[in-house]
Design a protein around this motif. Sequence first.
Motif, PDB file in Angstrom:
ATOM      1  N   UNK A 185       0.830  -1.209   0.000  1.00 61.39           N
ATOM      2  CA  UNK A 185       0.000   0.000   0.000  1.00 61.39           C
ATOM      3  C   UNK A 185       0.859   1.252   0.000  1.00 61.39           C
ATOM      4  N   UNK A 186       1.866   1.255   0.840  1.00 62.77           N
ATOM      5  CA  UNK A 186       2.744   2.425   0.950  1.00 62.77           C
ATOM      6  C   UNK A 186       3.459   2.694  -0.380  1.00 62.77           C
ATOM      7  N   UNK A 187       3.961   1.647  -1.016  1.00 62.24           N
ATOM      8  CA  UNK A 187       4.670   1.816  -2.300  1.00 62.24           C
ATOM      9  C   UNK A 187       3.739   2.377  -3.373  1.00 62.24           C
ATOM     10  N   UNK A 188       2.522   1.859  -3.445  1.00 64.73           N
ATOM     11  CA  UNK A 188       1.566   2.350  -4.447  1.00 64.73           C
ATOM     12  C   UNK A 188       1.116   3.770  -4.132  1.00 64.73           C
ATOM     13  N   UNK A 189       0.928   4.067  -2.853  1.00 69.45           N
ATOM     14  CA  UNK A 189       0.534   5.414  -2.438  1.00 69.45           C
ATOM     15  C   UNK A 189       1.581   6.431  -2.879  1.00 69.45           C
ATOM     16  N   UNK A 190       2.838   6.103  -2.644  1.00 75.05           N
ATOM     17  CA  UNK A 190       3.913   7.019  -3.006  1.00 75.05           C
ATOM     18  C   UNK A 190       4.046   7.170  -4.524  1.00 75.05           C
ATOM     19  N   UNK A 191       3.915   6.065  -5.244  1.00 75.58           N
ATOM     20  CA  UNK A 191       4.071   6.118  -6.694  1.00 75.58           C
ATOM     21  C   UNK A 191       2.959   6.903  -7.372  1.00 75.58           C
ATOM     22  N   UNK A 192       1.729   6.737  -6.885  1.00 73.09           N
ATOM     23  CA  UNK A 192       0.567   7.340  -7.545  1.00 73.09           C
ATOM     24  C   UNK A 192       0.035   8.572  -6.834  1.00 73.09           C
ATOM     25  N   UNK A 193       0.649   8.927  -5.702  1.00 75.28           N
ATOM     26  CA  UNK A 193       0.227  10.099  -4.934  1.00 75.28           C
ATOM     27  C   UNK A 193      -1.255  10.033  -4.552  1.00 75.28           C
ATOM     28  N   UNK A 194      -1.666   8.858  -4.098  1.00 73.18           N
ATOM     29  CA  UNK A 194      -3.044   8.661  -3.635  1.00 73.18           C
ATOM     30  C   UNK A 194      -3.117   8.894  -2.141  1.00 73.18           C
ATOM     31  N   UNK A 195      -4.347   9.038  -1.643  1.00 68.04           N
ATOM     32  CA  UNK A 195      -4.535   9.145  -0.199  1.00 68.04           C
ATOM     33  C   UNK A 195      -4.269   7.778   0.433  1.00 68.04           C
ATOM     34  N   UNK A 196      -3.867   7.808   1.680  1.00 71.65           N
ATOM     35  CA  UNK A 196      -3.569   6.560   2.386  1.00 71.65           C
ATOM     36  C   UNK A 196      -4.803   5.675   2.494  1.00 71.65           C
ATOM     37  N   UNK A 197      -5.953   6.267   2.801  1.00 68.40           N
ATOM     38  CA  UNK A 197      -7.167   5.464   2.963  1.00 68.40           C
ATOM     39  C   UNK A 197      -7.594   4.820   1.648  1.00 68.40           C
ATOM     40  N   UNK A 198      -7.509   5.563   0.551  1.00 68.63           N
ATOM     41  CA  UNK A 198      -7.879   5.010  -0.763  1.00 68.63           C
ATOM     42  C   UNK A 198      -6.951   3.853  -1.126  1.00 68.63           C
ATOM     43  N   UNK A 199      -5.658   4.064  -0.945  1.00 75.08           N
ATOM     44  CA  UNK A 199      -4.688   3.035  -1.300  1.00 75.08           C
ATOM     45  C   UNK A 199      -4.879   1.790  -0.447  1.00 75.08           C
ATOM     46  N   UNK A 200      -5.019   1.971   0.863  1.00 84.55           N
ATOM     47  CA  UNK A 200      -5.213   0.824   1.753  1.00 84.55           C
ATOM     48  C   UNK A 200      -6.464   0.035   1.372  1.00 84.55           C
ATOM     49  N   UNK A 201      -7.535   0.742   1.069  1.00 92.88           N
ATOM     50  CA  UNK A 201      -8.785   0.092   0.698  1.00 92.88           C
ATOM     51  C   UNK A 201      -8.624  -0.720  -0.585  1.00 92.88           C
ATOM     52  N   UNK A 202      -7.989  -0.145  -1.598  1.00 92.82           N
ATOM     53  CA  UNK A 202      -7.801  -0.841  -2.870  1.00 92.82           C
ATOM     54  C   UNK A 202      -6.913  -2.070  -2.726  1.00 92.82           C
ATOM     55  N   UNK A 203      -5.796  -1.918  -2.029  1.00 94.75           N
ATOM     56  CA  UNK A 203      -4.858  -3.041  -1.885  1.00 94.75           C
ATOM     57  C   UNK A 203      -5.465  -4.141  -1.028  1.00 94.75           C
ATOM     58  N   UNK A 204      -6.112  -3.785   0.044  1.00 95.74           N
ATOM     59  CA  UNK A 204      -6.735  -4.790   0.898  1.00 95.74           C
ATOM     60  C   UNK A 204      -7.824  -5.552   0.146  1.00 95.74           C
ATOM     61  N   UNK A 205      -8.643  -4.844  -0.603  1.00 96.79           N
ATOM     62  CA  UNK A 205      -9.697  -5.478  -1.390  1.00 96.79           C
ATOM     63  C   UNK A 205      -9.100  -6.434  -2.425  1.00 96.79           C
ATOM     64  N   UNK A 206      -8.043  -6.003  -3.103  1.00101.69           N
ATOM     65  CA  UNK A 206      -7.375  -6.835  -4.104  1.00101.69           C
ATOM     66  C   UNK A 206      -6.818  -8.101  -3.449  1.00101.69           C
ATOM     67  N   UNK A 207      -6.137  -7.936  -2.321  1.00103.17           N
ATOM     68  CA  UNK A 207      -5.551  -9.093  -1.634  1.00103.17           C
ATOM     69  C   UNK A 207      -6.624 -10.055  -1.132  1.00103.17           C
ATOM     70  N   UNK A 208      -7.726  -9.524  -0.635  1.00102.78           N
ATOM     71  CA  UNK A 208      -8.825 -10.386  -0.193  1.00102.78           C
ATOM     72  C   UNK A 208      -9.400 -11.179  -1.359  1.00102.78           C
ATOM     73  N   UNK A 209      -9.527 -10.548  -2.511  1.00104.92           N
ATOM     74  CA  UNK A 209     -10.019 -11.243  -3.708  1.00104.92           C
ATOM     75  C   UNK A 209      -9.064 -12.357  -4.107  1.00104.92           C
TER      76      UNK A 209
END
Length: 76
Positions: free
Chosen positions: A43-67
Amino acid sequence: VRREVDNSIIVLNLESNRIFQIDGVAIEAWEMIDGKKKVSAISRALKEKHDWSESKTNQLVLSFCETLQKQDLVEA
């Protein structure tokens, strides 16, 4: 089994014979999953690369990993 096609990664679960297509930023997350990195590091790596908010990034990565876990493509 994994194969790259155009701008996607196709993953075959050999146990279920189901095919999954991964594309977009999910490819970046997929390529970081190595059994050693924590979800928070991905999440941290993607957040930094794409300049997303922490909550958005965490939500996307967690959802992807759960899938991926639900489809038996990664282990918890």
